[in-house]
Design a protein around this motif. Structure first.
Motif, mmCIF file in Angstrom:
data_model
loop_
_atom_site.group_PDB
_atom_site.id
_atom_site.type_symbol
_atom_site.label_atom_id
_atom_site.label_comp_id
_atom_site.label_asym_id
_atom_site.label_seq_id
_atom_site.Cartn_x
_atom_site.Cartn_y
_atom_site.Cartn_z
ATOM 1 N N ASP A 112 -15.200 -19.017 59.045
ATOM 2 C CA ASP A 112 -15.571 -20.378 59.407
ATOM 3 C C ASP A 112 -16.860 -20.355 60.222
ATOM 4 O O ASP A 112 -17.398 -19.284 60.533
ATOM 5 C CB ASP A 112 -14.449 -21.076 60.170
ATOM 6 C CG ASP A 112 -14.074 -20.380 61.478
ATOM 7 O OD1 ASP A 112 -14.918 -19.660 62.053
ATOM 8 O OD2 ASP A 112 -12.923 -20.551 61.924
ATOM 9 N N ASP A 113 -17.363 -21.532 60.570
ATOM 10 C CA ASP A 113 -18.677 -21.583 61.202
ATOM 11 C C ASP A 113 -18.711 -20.888 62.563
ATOM 12 O O ASP A 113 -19.704 -20.234 62.906
ATOM 13 C CB ASP A 113 -19.170 -23.028 61.325
ATOM 14 C CG ASP A 113 -18.222 -23.919 62.121
ATOM 15 O OD1 ASP A 113 -17.062 -23.529 62.336
ATOM 16 O OD2 ASP A 113 -18.651 -25.019 62.527
ATOM 17 N N GLN A 114 -17.630 -20.974 63.331
ATOM 18 C CA GLN A 114 -17.626 -20.329 64.640
ATOM 19 C C GLN A 114 -17.597 -18.811 64.514
ATOM 20 O O GLN A 114 -18.272 -18.100 65.273
ATOM 21 C CB GLN A 114 -16.428 -20.824 65.459
ATOM 22 C CG GLN A 114 -16.550 -22.277 65.896
ATOM 23 C CD GLN A 114 -17.809 -22.522 66.710
ATOM 24 O OE1 GLN A 114 -18.074 -21.827 67.700
ATOM 25 N NE2 GLN A 114 -18.601 -23.508 66.308
ATOM 26 N N THR A 115 -16.849 -18.315 63.544
ATOM 27 C CA THR A 115 -16.823 -16.869 63.311
ATOM 28 C C THR A 115 -18.175 -16.382 62.810
ATOM 29 O O THR A 115 -18.653 -15.309 63.197
ATOM 30 C CB THR A 115 -15.724 -16.507 62.306
ATOM 31 O OG1 THR A 115 -14.458 -16.969 62.797
ATOM 32 C CG2 THR A 115 -15.652 -15.001 62.088
ATOM 33 N N VAL A 116 -18.799 -17.174 61.954
ATOM 34 C CA VAL A 116 -20.143 -16.834 61.466
ATOM 35 C C VAL A 116 -21.112 -16.719 62.639
ATOM 36 O O VAL A 116 -21.881 -15.755 62.745
ATOM 37 C CB VAL A 116 -20.637 -17.883 60.453
ATOM 38 C CG1 VAL A 116 -22.122 -17.673 60.145
ATOM 39 C CG2 VAL A 116 -19.825 -17.820 59.171
ATOM 40 N N LEU B 23 -22.608 -15.805 52.401
ATOM 41 C CA LEU B 23 -21.697 -16.942 52.471
ATOM 42 C C LEU B 23 -21.258 -17.359 51.071
ATOM 43 O O LEU B 23 -22.062 -17.352 50.139
ATOM 44 C CB LEU B 23 -22.383 -18.127 53.162
ATOM 45 C CG LEU B 23 -23.009 -17.878 54.539
ATOM 46 C CD1 LEU B 23 -23.683 -19.156 55.038
ATOM 47 C CD2 LEU B 23 -21.974 -17.383 55.527
ATOM 48 N N GLU C 114 -16.569 -22.154 49.656
ATOM 49 C CA GLU C 114 -15.776 -22.356 50.863
ATOM 50 C C GLU C 114 -16.237 -23.630 51.578
ATOM 51 O O GLU C 114 -17.366 -24.078 51.388
ATOM 52 C CB GLU C 114 -15.902 -21.147 51.795
ATOM 53 C CG GLU C 114 -15.356 -19.855 51.205
ATOM 54 C CD GLU C 114 -13.863 -19.911 50.959
ATOM 55 O OE1 GLU C 114 -13.106 -20.194 51.912
ATOM 56 O OE2 GLU C 114 -13.446 -19.682 49.807
ATOM 57 N N ASP D 82 -17.684 -26.519 54.019
ATOM 58 C CA ASP D 82 -18.804 -26.716 54.939
ATOM 59 C C ASP D 82 -19.843 -25.610 54.845
ATOM 60 O O ASP D 82 -20.128 -24.907 55.816
ATOM 61 C CB ASP D 82 -18.289 -26.837 56.381
ATOM 62 C CG ASP D 82 -19.364 -27.365 57.334
ATOM 63 O OD1 ASP D 82 -20.389 -27.881 56.855
ATOM 64 O OD2 ASP D 82 -19.178 -27.234 58.561
ATOM 65 N N ARG E 235 -21.854 -23.595 57.964
ATOM 66 C CA ARG E 235 -21.817 -22.135 58.089
ATOM 67 C C ARG E 235 -23.224 -21.548 58.017
ATOM 68 O O ARG E 235 -23.536 -20.580 58.709
ATOM 69 C CB ARG E 235 -20.905 -21.542 57.018
ATOM 70 C CG ARG E 235 -19.434 -21.826 57.295
ATOM 71 C CD ARG E 235 -18.502 -21.243 56.245
ATOM 72 N NE ARG E 235 -18.610 -21.962 54.992
ATOM 73 C CZ ARG E 235 -18.909 -21.406 53.825
ATOM 74 N NH1 ARG E 235 -19.160 -20.108 53.760
ATOM 75 N NH2 ARG E 235 -18.972 -22.126 52.727
ATOM 76 N N ALA F 6 -25.094 -19.398 60.872
ATOM 77 C CA ALA F 6 -25.669 -18.080 60.585
ATOM 78 C C ALA F 6 -27.080 -17.963 61.143
ATOM 79 O O ALA F 6 -27.437 -16.957 61.777
ATOM 80 C CB ALA F 6 -25.670 -17.831 59.081
#
Length: 274
Positions: free
Chosen positions: A129-133, A154, A158, A160, A164, A168
């Motif tokens: 997800d975006d926070q993990t990215v 990416l 998946e 959004d 993401r 990044a």
């Protein structure tokens, strides 16, 4: 490497798992401006050589496969030594369950004797997800030399994609790899010519979003479904600055040279039109 000019990006990249050993490929293609890929590399992995990608089934327009088994950082060091002796460059694909694992791989490669051959690190964030990215890219950026190019891989299917991609770039990625492969399950994917539509859709989404300033924008690499000159040209028209080859090379390793030429021609044609 921020501020990268798209026209300086190598036109063709090799996907992780595309080749288990680049040395035979070097006999049938010019790798001068094609970074040799090694990996995926993971801290704690025991393999010292990239294994074959597991195939589960063949279908119309593609194959079902599992990601190549991760290898130990020592495998990357061996490829770096081979590439450095021939004046070639290397991109290391990394994966890991925790950001500390990603950073450990990059820090280890910095200490390698032949580290000058390393031109990029590609971080596999297809299912993140975006926070993990954001956290993953920031941790790798912190561990990497400032001039080392970072690519964020990416999946276009998946949720959004724009969010993401924005995360990044905020984390330090200089390039976004847009993957059209379709996730079928844990570590299992569908790839091949039939995934081109997914790749093109992701490219157009990011190109449009950049024009609307919904993310800062970055050079894009098309990964998934690029299997001939027509698909490479279509990817560039959709917003790609380069293409990445995977399963296409399994069928015909001689594709590399004509697809590089087609991508360069398409890039130049777009620049003239602008």
């Amino acid at each position: 490497m921020s501020g990268l000019e798209p026209h300086t990006l190598p036109p063709v990249w090799l996907g992780p798992g595309a080749v288990s050993d680049a040395r035979p490929l070097a006999r049938c293609a010019d790798l001068t401006d094609v970074p040799v890929v090694v990996g995926p590399v993971a801290a704690g992995a025991g393999r010292v050589r990239t294994g074959r990608t597991d195939l589960f089934s063949l279908g119309v327009g593609g194959v079902e496969y599992a990601d190549a088994h991760p290898v130990a950082p020592g495998a990357a060091e061996a490829v770096l030594a081979w590439a450095a002796s021939r004046g070639l460059s290397v991109v290391v694909a990394v994966q890991g369950g925790r950001t500390t694992e990603l950073a450990a791989v990059v820090q280890g490669l910095r200490r390698c004797v032949d580290a000058e051959a390393l031109v990029a690190v590609e971080v596999d964030l297809r299912t993140a997800d975006d926070q993990t990215v954001l956290r993953s890219m920031a941790r790798v950026r912190e561990a990497a030399p400032r001039d080392l190019l970072l690519l964020a891989r990416l999946a276009s299917g998946e949720p959004d994609l724009v969010g993401r991609a924005r995360a990044a770039v905020a984390g330090g990625a200089g390039v976004v790899v847009v993957c059209g492969q379709v996730r079928l399950g844990p570590d299992r994917w569908w790839a091949g010519p039939s995934t081109l539509a997914h790749t093109l859709a992701g490219l157009r989404e990011l190109a449009t979003a950049a024009g609307e300033q919904r993310w800062p924008g970055a050079p894009l690499v098309a990964s998934g479904g690029v299997h001939d000159t027509a698909s490479a040209e279509a990817a560039v028209r959709a917003g790609a600055d380069a293409v990445q080859l995977g399963t296409a090379l399994w069928a015909d390793p001689t594709l590399l040279d004509p697809l590089r030429d087609a991508t360069l021609r398409a890039r130049e044609s777009l620049r003239r039109d602008r």
